[in-house]
Write a protein that holds these residues in place. Structure first.
Motif, short mmCIF file in Angstrom:
data_model
loop_
_atom_site.label_atom_id
_atom_site.label_comp_id
_atom_site.label_asym_id
_atom_site.label_seq_id
_atom_site.Cartn_x
_atom_site.Cartn_y
_atom_site.Cartn_z
N ASP A 77 0.88 -1.18 -0.03
CA ASP A 77 0.13 0.13 0.11
C ASP A 77 0.75 1.20 0.02
N VAL A 78 1.77 1.30 -0.68
CA VAL A 78 2.99 2.34 -0.92
C VAL A 78 2.82 2.87 -2.43
N GLY A 79 2.03 2.49 -3.28
CA GLY A 79 2.30 2.86 -4.72
C GLY A 79 1.23 2.00 -5.46
N ARG A 80 0.97 2.59 -6.54
CA ARG A 80 0.12 2.12 -7.73
C ARG A 80 1.07 2.29 -8.99
N PRO A 81 2.11 1.42 -9.32
CA PRO A 81 2.65 1.72 -10.59
C PRO A 81 1.51 1.63 -11.71
N GLU A 82 2.01 2.49 -12.72
CA GLU A 82 0.98 2.52 -13.91
C GLU A 82 1.51 1.79 -15.09
N THR A 83 3.09 1.62 -15.13
CA THR A 83 3.50 0.95 -16.50
C THR A 83 4.44 -0.16 -15.97
N VAL A 84 4.86 -1.03 -16.91
CA VAL A 84 5.48 -2.10 -16.48
C VAL A 84 6.93 -1.44 -16.02
N THR A 85 7.62 -0.43 -16.70
CA THR A 85 8.86 -0.08 -16.52
C THR A 85 8.75 0.52 -15.10
N PHE A 97 6.57 -8.40 -23.81
CA PHE A 97 6.73 -6.93 -23.15
C PHE A 97 7.79 -6.86 -22.00
N VAL A 98 7.62 -7.62 -21.01
CA VAL A 98 8.44 -7.55 -20.01
C VAL A 98 9.96 -8.05 -20.52
N LYS A 99 10.08 -8.75 -21.34
CA LYS A 99 11.38 -9.01 -21.84
C LYS A 99 12.02 -7.74 -22.55
N VAL A 100 11.12 -7.03 -23.38
CA VAL A 100 11.69 -5.62 -23.82
C VAL A 100 12.10 -4.83 -22.76
N GLU A 101 11.22 -4.62 -21.84
CA GLU A 101 11.70 -3.68 -20.67
C GLU A 101 12.98 -4.29 -20.02
N LYS A 102 13.01 -5.42 -19.69
CA LYS A 102 14.22 -5.89 -19.05
C LYS A 102 15.41 -5.60 -19.76
N ALA A 103 15.34 -5.61 -21.07
CA ALA A 103 16.44 -5.18 -22.11
C ALA A 103 16.95 -3.78 -21.83
N SER A 104 15.93 -2.93 -21.76
CA SER A 104 16.08 -1.68 -21.45
C SER A 104 16.88 -1.37 -20.07
N LEU A 105 16.12 -1.91 -19.08
CA LEU A 105 16.68 -1.86 -17.73
C LEU A 105 18.00 -2.39 -17.47
N SER A 106 18.38 -3.30 -18.21
CA SER A 106 19.61 -4.29 -18.04
C SER A 106 20.67 -3.17 -18.39
N LEU A 152 19.12 5.53 -10.75
CA LEU A 152 18.28 4.54 -11.28
C LEU A 152 16.82 5.00 -11.38
N LYS A 153 16.27 5.63 -10.23
CA LYS A 153 14.96 6.17 -9.90
C LYS A 153 14.66 7.17 -11.22
N ALA A 154 15.65 8.31 -11.24
CA ALA A 154 15.54 9.22 -12.22
C ALA A 154 15.26 8.70 -13.73
N GLU A 155 16.41 7.83 -13.98
CA GLU A 155 16.35 7.58 -15.46
C GLU A 155 15.08 6.69 -15.93
N THR A 156 14.78 5.85 -14.74
CA THR A 156 13.18 5.02 -15.11
C THR A 156 12.14 5.89 -15.19
N LYS A 157 12.07 6.91 -14.57
CA LYS A 157 11.09 7.91 -14.73
C LYS A 157 11.13 8.52 -16.07
N ARG A 158 12.44 8.65 -16.57
CA ARG A 158 12.35 9.57 -17.77
C ARG A 158 11.89 8.52 -18.90
N MET A 159 12.13 7.09 -18.55
CA MET A 159 11.79 5.98 -19.61
C MET A 159 10.17 5.84 -19.57
N SER A 160 9.67 5.98 -18.38
CA SER A 160 8.18 5.41 -18.44
C SER A 160 7.26 6.29 -19.04
N LYS A 161 6.38 5.76 -19.79
CA LYS A 161 5.43 6.58 -20.64
C LYS A 161 4.18 6.27 -20.17
N PRO A 162 3.28 6.88 -19.76
CA PRO A 162 1.97 6.66 -19.14
C PRO A 162 1.12 5.81 -20.00
#
Length: 397
Positions: free
Chosen positions: A249-257, A362-371, A380-390
């Motif tokens: 109960d600390v967040g509700r992520p909106e994208t897989v990233t 889809f998760v495989k694609v995101e994993k490749a980007s995050l890897s 890491l937090k700033a970079e993934t926020k930039r990558m995330s698309k609502p």
């Protein structure tokens, strides 16, 4: 070899048996017998001196024998404590010439050598501190056989449940409080409820993202417990809360990233620095992909296992000696997590089969980007926020 026997002058009928002098020092009465060669000795120092080869061989054989028998059942905790005490005794014997003090008291070591049961509460504060430090350093990992996750076993690809999402064959005479351990977690015992009975309106499209968060938390918890959450379900539940934004109960992520980035960030936090860091987190994403690839029935069994974890944690909480306020707060968290996992289970059951293969891709694609990031903390937090698309996931699935 001749044994030296000295009888006490004044002995009562209850203590009339002759006493034997220690074979090593020849000064004190012997109180113990070596389990390996039956030599009589009076103290830990004499035990070490009587035959280094004998003591080393005996301790190593017992450690390996205990390890072969360790299973994730109700006796696991006690067996592992015994193994660890034996291991530390061996280490102290190997360093007898160092002149340092032993980590465990002679009383505890003698209990171990005589086969008595040892509990963590028997250790002194200093012994417990040293014990925990040894665990944190990873020194004990060489004694534990590597665990193969059930979702990576061939049998995981042939899981079958009924059309209602429950077990095809129900177990007989099994109490609800009993944890059943099997190679593959069993599914629900009763048919899953239709979503329309659990909610009004349509389910949120973000549930696809939330299931990623929950699956990662499940894999993380089982990996850190080496497949055995049964020994301490309350602590395992707490660990799951800390990892999952949805269950905690600390967040509700909106994208897989966003969901994966939050999980990676938590995995790389100082509290879990011994787990393996970024490479461990990426491996957990592979676990999530594997579970998704197995399809609906495997996902239901996975979530059902997670539900049982929180149920077992709540039962264990009742026996904990904590204040009422803290108990009620934790109970609410456990029940909330259990309800969320059950709801996800029912939701997964009603999704088309092709949903999971598409989501896995889809998760495989995101994993490749995050890897490629391999960054820490705020970077890491700033970079993934930039990558995330609502709503990116909603368009893909």
């Amino acid at each position: 070899m001749e044994k030296v026997i000295v009888a006490e002058a004044n002995t009562s009928p209850s203590s009339s048996e002759p006493r034997i002098i220690c074979r090593v020092c020849q000064k004190q009465f012997s109180q113990y017998t070596c389990p390996q060669c039956n030599s009589r000795y009076c103290s830990l120092q004499c035990y070490k001196r009587h035959s280094l080869r004998c003591t080393e061989s005996f301790m190593r054989e017992n450690v390996m024998e205990e390890l072969k028998q360790v299973q994730p059942d109700d006796e696991t905790k006690r067996k592992m404590v015994d193994i660890l005490k034996r291991f530390h005794s061996e280490e102290e014997m190997n360093s007898e010439d160092d002149g340092g003090e032993t980590m465990l008291s002679e009383e505890i070591i003698q209990k171990v050598l005589s086969g008595e049961e040892i509990k963590l509460e028997d250790l002194s504060p200093e012994e417990i501190k040293h014990f925990r430090r040894t665990i944190a350093s990873g020194e004990l990992s060489k004694l534990i056989e590597p665990w193969t996750p059930w979702w990576r076993k061939p049998s995981a690809r042939s899981i079958s449940l009924s059309p209602e999402g429950c077990q095809l064959v129900k177990p007989l005479d099994v109490q609800s409080s009993t944890v059943t351990i099997s190679e593959i977690p069993v599914g629900p015992e009763s048919p899953l409820q239709p979503l329309k009975q659990l909610m009004h309106g349509e389910p949120s499209p973000l549930l696809t993202v939330h299931v990623i968060d929950v699956l990662y938390s499940y894999c993380f918890t089982l990996r850190l417990y080496n497949g055995d959450w049964y020994s301490d379900p309350l602590s395992a539940s707490t660990m799951a809360f800390s990892m999952s934004k949805v269950l905690g109960d600390v967040g509700r992520p909106e994208t897989v990233t966003e969901a994966l980035a939050a999980c990676i960030e938590e995995t790389c936090s100082p509290i879990y620095k011994q787990a393996g860091g970024f490479s461990f987190a990426i491996g957990l994403i592979d676990d999530v992909i594997c579970l998704l690839s197995l399809g609906t029935h495997a996902l239901i069994c996975c979530l059902c296992d997670f539900q049982r974890l929180f149920q077992a944690g709540e039962r264990m909480l009742k026996s904990e000696n904590i204040n009422k306020t803290e108990r009620n707060k934790t109970t609410q968290k456990l029940r909330s997590a259990e309800r969320k996992v059950y709801f996800l289970m029912c939701w997964v059951h009603e999704q088309p089969a092709e949903t999971w293969s598409t989501l896995a891709d889809f998760v495989k694609v995101e994993k490749a980007s995050l890897s490629q990031l391999d960054l820490g903390g705020e970077s890491l937090k700033a970079e993934t926020k930039r990558m995330s698309k609502p709503n990116a996931l909603i368009h893909e699935v």
